[in-house]
Design an enzyme around this catalytic site. Structure first.
Site, PDB file in Angstrom:
ATOM      1  N   GLY A  32      40.176 -68.641 -31.585  1.00 14.77           N
ATOM      2  CA  GLY A  32      41.912 -68.134 -31.564  1.00 14.77           C
ATOM      3  C   GLY A  32      42.042 -67.471 -29.877  1.00 14.77           C
ATOM      4  O   GLY A  32      41.296 -68.010 -29.086  1.00 14.77           O
ATOM      5  N   THR A  76      38.644 -65.871 -28.180  1.00 17.46           N
ATOM      6  CA  THR A  76      37.687 -66.857 -27.775  1.00 17.46           C
ATOM      7  C   THR A  76      38.239 -67.983 -26.634  1.00 17.46           C
ATOM      8  O   THR A  76      37.311 -68.187 -25.770  1.00 17.46           O
ATOM      9  CB  THR A  76      37.405 -67.795 -29.013  1.00 17.46           C
ATOM     10  OG1 THR A  76      36.796 -67.044 -30.075  1.00 17.46           O
ATOM     11  CG2 THR A  76      36.176 -68.936 -28.792  1.00 17.46           C
ATOM     12  N   ILE A 104      43.974 -68.156 -38.644  1.00 20.28           N
ATOM     13  CA  ILE A 104      44.583 -67.985 -39.779  1.00 20.28           C
ATOM     14  C   ILE A 104      46.101 -67.245 -39.559  1.00 20.28           C
ATOM     15  O   ILE A 104      47.054 -67.436 -40.113  1.00 20.28           O
ATOM     16  CB  ILE A 104      43.969 -67.083 -41.080  1.00 20.28           C
ATOM     17  CG1 ILE A 104      43.694 -65.664 -40.831  1.00 20.28           C
ATOM     18  CG2 ILE A 104      42.968 -67.964 -42.032  1.00 20.28           C
ATOM     19  CD1 ILE A 104      43.625 -64.946 -41.953  1.00 20.28           C
ATOM     20  N   ASP A 105      45.859 -66.436 -38.476  1.00 19.55           N
ATOM     21  CA  ASP A 105      46.938 -65.649 -37.834  1.00 19.55           C
ATOM     22  C   ASP A 105      48.397 -66.358 -37.196  1.00 19.55           C
ATOM     23  O   ASP A 105      49.427 -65.868 -37.313  1.00 19.55           O
ATOM     24  CB  ASP A 105      46.744 -64.775 -36.868  1.00 19.55           C
ATOM     25  CG  ASP A 105      45.981 -63.509 -37.306  1.00 19.55           C
ATOM     26  OD1 ASP A 105      45.666 -63.544 -38.662  1.00 19.55           O
ATOM     27  OD2 ASP A 105      45.312 -62.598 -36.695  1.00 19.55           O
ATOM     28  N   ARG A 154      46.953 -59.473 -37.207  1.00 23.44           N
ATOM     29  CA  ARG A 154      46.548 -58.414 -36.449  1.00 23.44           C
ATOM     30  C   ARG A 154      47.756 -57.963 -35.697  1.00 23.44           C
ATOM     31  O   ARG A 154      48.042 -56.756 -35.328  1.00 23.44           O
ATOM     32  CB  ARG A 154      45.442 -58.668 -36.035  1.00 23.44           C
ATOM     33  CG  ARG A 154      44.753 -57.721 -35.200  1.00 23.44           C
ATOM     34  CD  ARG A 154      43.360 -57.603 -34.266  1.00 23.44           C
ATOM     35  NE  ARG A 154      42.995 -56.326 -33.799  1.00 23.44           N
ATOM     36  CZ  ARG A 154      42.464 -55.713 -34.237  1.00 23.44           C
ATOM     37  NH1 ARG A 154      41.966 -55.842 -35.403  1.00 23.44           N
ATOM     38  NH2 ARG A 154      42.075 -54.438 -33.710  1.00 23.44           N
ATOM     39  N   GLU A 193      48.899 -56.508 -42.200  1.00 25.76           N
ATOM     40  CA  GLU A 193      47.939 -55.144 -41.786  1.00 25.76           C
ATOM     41  C   GLU A 193      48.067 -54.714 -40.567  1.00 25.76           C
ATOM     42  O   GLU A 193      47.916 -53.556 -40.188  1.00 25.76           O
ATOM     43  CB  GLU A 193      46.626 -55.754 -41.968  1.00 25.76           C
ATOM     44  CG  GLU A 193      46.444 -56.759 -40.855  1.00 25.76           C
ATOM     45  CD  GLU A 193      44.724 -57.284 -40.835  1.00 25.76           C
ATOM     46  OE1 GLU A 193      44.075 -56.673 -41.775  1.00 25.76           O
ATOM     47  OE2 GLU A 193      44.668 -58.086 -39.936  1.00 25.76           O
ATOM     48  N   ARG A 210      52.378 -50.077 -56.942  1.00 22.23           N
ATOM     49  CA  ARG A 210      50.869 -50.141 -56.759  1.00 22.23           C
ATOM     50  C   ARG A 210      50.498 -51.302 -55.633  1.00 22.23           C
ATOM     51  O   ARG A 210      51.637 -51.457 -54.993  1.00 22.23           O
ATOM     52  CB  ARG A 210      50.504 -51.193 -58.117  1.00 22.23           C
ATOM     53  CG  ARG A 210      50.426 -50.573 -59.438  1.00 22.23           C
ATOM     54  CD  ARG A 210      49.351 -49.701 -59.670  1.00 22.23           C
ATOM     55  NE  ARG A 210      49.294 -49.259 -61.102  1.00 22.23           N
ATOM     56  CZ  ARG A 210      49.634 -48.145 -61.311  1.00 22.23           C
ATOM     57  NH1 ARG A 210      50.604 -47.470 -60.794  1.00 22.23           N
ATOM     58  NH2 ARG A 210      49.707 -47.763 -62.972  1.00 22.23           N
ATOM     59  N   HIS A 241      40.038 -60.725 -47.113  1.00 20.43           N
ATOM     60  CA  HIS A 241      39.203 -61.901 -46.670  1.00 20.43           C
ATOM     61  C   HIS A 241      39.116 -63.220 -47.548  1.00 20.43           C
ATOM     62  O   HIS A 241      39.239 -64.094 -47.170  1.00 20.43           O
ATOM     63  CB  HIS A 241      37.617 -61.621 -46.198  1.00 20.43           C
ATOM     64  CG  HIS A 241      37.644 -60.811 -45.040  1.00 20.43           C
ATOM     65  ND1 HIS A 241      37.795 -59.213 -45.285  1.00 20.43           N
ATOM     66  CD2 HIS A 241      37.514 -60.974 -43.778  1.00 20.43           C
ATOM     67  CE1 HIS A 241      37.637 -58.713 -43.928  1.00 20.43           C
ATOM     68  NE2 HIS A 241      37.443 -59.857 -43.119  1.00 20.43           N
TER      69      HIS A 241
HETATM   70  N1  LIG Z   1      41.169 -61.648 -22.404  1.00 18.28           N
HETATM   71  C1  LIG Z   1      40.124 -61.849 -22.824  1.00 18.28           C
HETATM   72  N2  LIG Z   1      38.983 -62.535 -21.916  1.00 18.28           N
HETATM   73  C2  LIG Z   1      37.777 -62.838 -22.229  1.00 18.28           C
HETATM   74  N3  LIG Z   1      37.258 -62.804 -23.597  1.00 18.28           N
HETATM   75  C3  LIG Z   1      37.960 -62.333 -24.482  1.00 18.28           C
HETATM   76  C4  LIG Z   1      39.200 -61.597 -24.241  1.00 18.28           C
HETATM   77  N4  LIG Z   1      39.935 -61.323 -25.309  1.00 18.28           N
HETATM   78  C5  LIG Z   1      38.880 -61.235 -26.351  1.00 18.28           C
HETATM   79  N5  LIG Z   1      37.913 -62.088 -25.932  1.00 18.28           N
HETATM   80  C6  LIG Z   1      36.737 -62.247 -26.549  1.00 18.28           C
HETATM   81  O1  LIG Z   1      36.512 -63.420 -27.281  1.00 18.28           O
HETATM   82  C7  LIG Z   1      36.011 -63.161 -28.730  1.00 18.28           C
HETATM   83  C8  LIG Z   1      36.606 -63.560 -29.812  1.00 18.28           C
HETATM   84  O2  LIG Z   1      38.056 -62.775 -29.885  1.00 18.28           O
HETATM   85  P1  LIG Z   1      38.805 -62.529 -31.173  1.00 18.28           P
HETATM   86  O3  LIG Z   1      37.777 -61.541 -31.987  1.00 18.28           O
HETATM   87  O4  LIG Z   1      40.006 -61.759 -31.038  1.00 18.28           O
HETATM   88  O5  LIG Z   1      38.718 -63.812 -32.024  1.00 18.28           O
HETATM   89  P2  LIG Z   1      39.602 -65.018 -31.892  1.00 18.28           P
HETATM   90  O6  LIG Z   1      38.959 -66.060 -31.190  1.00 18.28           O
HETATM   91  O7  LIG Z   1      41.009 -64.654 -31.101  1.00 18.28           O
HETATM   92  O8  LIG Z   1      39.944 -65.393 -33.094  1.00 18.28           O
HETATM   93  P3  LIG Z   1      40.905 -64.364 -34.471  1.00 18.28           P
HETATM   94  O9  LIG Z   1      41.658 -63.440 -33.666  1.00 18.28           O
HETATM   95  O10 LIG Z   1      41.617 -65.463 -34.951  1.00 18.28           O
HETATM   96  O11 LIG Z   1      39.841 -63.690 -35.116  1.00 18.28           O
HETATM   97  C9  LIG Z   1      35.552 -61.825 -28.499  1.00 18.28           C
HETATM   98  O12 LIG Z   1      34.315 -61.745 -28.067  1.00 18.28           O
HETATM   99  C10 LIG Z   1      36.529 -60.970 -27.666  1.00 18.28           C
HETATM  100  O13 LIG Z   1      35.855 -59.645 -27.008  1.00 18.28           O
HETATM  101  O1  LIG Z   2      37.298 -58.415 -40.713  1.00 19.88           O
HETATM  102  P1  LIG Z   2      37.430 -59.077 -39.620  1.00 19.88           P
HETATM  103  O2  LIG Z   2      36.513 -60.545 -39.610  1.00 19.88           O
HETATM  104  O3  LIG Z   2      36.656 -58.404 -38.239  1.00 19.88           O
HETATM  105  O4  LIG Z   2      38.744 -59.808 -39.162  1.00 19.88           O
HETATM  106  C1  LIG Z   2      39.830 -59.352 -39.441  1.00 19.88           C
HETATM  107  C2  LIG Z   2      40.833 -59.766 -38.285  1.00 19.88           C
HETATM  108  O5  LIG Z   2      40.468 -61.201 -38.349  1.00 19.88           O
HETATM  109  C3  LIG Z   2      41.783 -61.845 -38.445  1.00 19.88           C
HETATM  110  O6  LIG Z   2      41.687 -62.515 -39.722  1.00 19.88           O
HETATM  111  C4  LIG Z   2      42.186 -63.153 -37.630  1.00 19.88           C
HETATM  112  O7  LIG Z   2      41.034 -64.003 -37.811  1.00 19.88           O
HETATM  113  C5  LIG Z   2      42.841 -61.037 -38.441  1.00 19.88           C
HETATM  114  O8  LIG Z   2      44.092 -61.068 -39.234  1.00 19.88           O
HETATM  115  C6  LIG Z   2      42.281 -59.589 -38.863  1.00 19.88           C
HETATM  116  O9  LIG Z   2      42.676 -58.497 -38.186  1.00 19.88           O
END
Ligand SMILES: Nc1ncnc2c1ncn2[C@@H]1O[C@H](COP(=O)(O)OP(=O)(O)OP(=O)(O)O)[C@@H](O)[C@H]1O
Ligand SMILES: O=P(O)(O)OC[C@H]1O[C@](O)(CO)[C@@H](O)[C@@H]1O
Ligand SMILES: [Mg+2]
Length: 345
Positions: free
Chosen positions: A101, A104, A125-126, A170, A221, A269, A275
């Site tokens: 996402g 990453t 999924i977002d 999120r 959320e 309710r 998840h």
């Molecule tokens: N601006 C950034 N630069 C470098 N790394 C980042 C940055 N923002 C987030 N990351 C890192 O990327 C990794 C994944 O980020 P995140 O948890 O947001 O998942 P994602 O790939 O965005 O997927 P999702 O949000 O759908 O779960 C984490 O290690 C996070 O710290």
């Molecule tokens: O519970 P976890 O795995 O930390 O992730 C929750 C977050 O990941 C997401 O499902 C995105 O992948 C967001 O909608 C949610 O806030």
């Protein structure tokens, strides 16, 4: 030529379909494929395994990711970038395909600016990634949430209750808006617009006075709520932090439900989908999108198109600059949300 692949961030339905597609296309290009375990951590810890046609067969329809995932940020780990560079050199990796996402792929953007050969694939999924019309995983999550809203409707109607359904999202309200429109929700609350709970309560009272004795409220959320005139809008968190150090979200549905009951007197309710929206098999749509992204990403490596990600534009798969894709989040546009608002009255 050796090519490594990783999945980072929250998992989502369709990750295995992409991995399978990459490996199948890679065999046509003559690439040797390597799977990195648990996102960027696989490079930091030098933890990987060989991906072959055999080890990736039968995974198309399976939820989760056979590679594992994590939210480990290589730029927040001591000597992270150096460790990644060393692992790439030591293992003779020509390029890395990062499936993730906005988080990453932000890390992927920085890696690419540091001179590494990276190709991205947008998942979540977002559906909040800029630069692509849709990410895979979103369609599956919307199907699950829509089915939930349908089911909540029949029980809410029988009991003449208000039911609040908390969905994921999120930073953005794509799942809430799509599932809310598809499921005929009476109120949709999204992170893009702070929730005015008094207005929600008044709306439900008006509905009731008009003879509609039940209501469904869908809330993402990440929706910020304001409980009183003195308070600022706030996110509802569990108090704990996730692996990346961000507040864990969850609980807004309970607060919205309690406030509705207090302000209207209607029995209310709450149902938190959590998840369930992210687990299990992808829809046919997500399997096809993920497969097209995977094949395209592999072709990008073959063409030397680095610093970009596979993206959907209309019905075409194109290559989009990673920097553009991660420049800002893709929020639900006001015009789109106005369509949902037609049905709030
Ligand atoms: N601006 C950034 N630069 C470098 N790394 C980042 C940055 N923002 C987030 N990351 C890192 O990327 C990794 C994944 O980020 P995140 O948890 O947001 O998942 P994602 O790939 O965005 O997927 P999702 O949000 O759908 O779960 C984490 O290690 C996070 O710290
Ligand atoms: O519970 P976890 O795995 O930390 O992730 C929750 C977050 O990941 C997401 O499902 C995105 O992948 C967001 O909608 C949610 O806030
Ligand atoms: Mg993210």
């Amino acid at each position: 030529m050796k090519v490594a692949v990783l999945t980072g961030g929250g998992d989502c339905p369709g990750l295995n379909a992409v991995i399978r597609a990459i490996v199948r296309r890679a065999s046509e290009h003559g690439f040797e494929m390597m799977g990195l375990r648990d996102g960027w951590k696989g490079l930091l810890d030098d933890n990987h395994f060989r991906l072959t046609r055999e080890t990736t067969s039968g995974i198309l329809h399976r939820g989760g990711t056979i590679l594992g995932t994590s939210r480990v940020n290589p730029f927040k780990v001591e000597n992270g970038l150096e460790r990644v560079k060393r692992a790439i050199e030591r293992n003779g990796i020509h390029a890395v395909i990062a499936i993730g996402g906005e988080g990453t792929l932000s890390a992927a953007t920085r890696m690419s600016q540091e001179g590494l050969r990276i190709v991205g694939v947008p998942k979540t999924i977002d559906n909040d990634l800029n630069g692509t019309d849709f990410t895979f995983g979103f369609d599956t999550a919307v199907h699950i949430a829509t089915e939930a809203v349908d089911r909540l409707h029949s029980t809410a109607e029988s009991h003449k209750r208000v039911i609040v359904c908390e969905v994921m999202g999120r930073h953005v309200g794509w799942i809430a808006t799509y599932a809310g429109i598809a499921g005929g929700a009476d109120v949709i609350l999204v992170p893009e617009i702070p929730a005015d709970l008094e207005a929600v309560a008044q709306h439900l009272v008006r509905r009731n006075a008009g003879g509609r004795t039940f209501s469904i409220v869908v809330v993402a959320e990440g929706t910020r709520i304001k409980l009183s005139a003195e308070q600022n809008e706030q996110l509802v968190t569990t108090g704990a932090l996730d692996e990346a150090g961000r507040p864990r979200l969850g609980g807004v549905g309970n607060i919205v439900a309690a406030e509705i009951e207090r302000r209207t007197g209607f029995e209310t309710r709450v149902s938190v989908l959590g998840h369930i929206q992210r687990g299990g098999a992808p829809t046919a749509h997500d399997r096809v999108l993920a497969t097209r992204f995977g094949v395209h990403a592999c072709d990008m490596v073959a063409r030397g198109e680095f610093g970009k990600m596979a993206a959907l534009r209309g019905n075409e798969i194109v290559s989009e600059e990673l920097a553009e894709a991660t420049r800002e989040l893709k929020r639900v546009p006001e015009e789109f949300f106005k369509v949902a608002q037609v049905f709030f009255g």
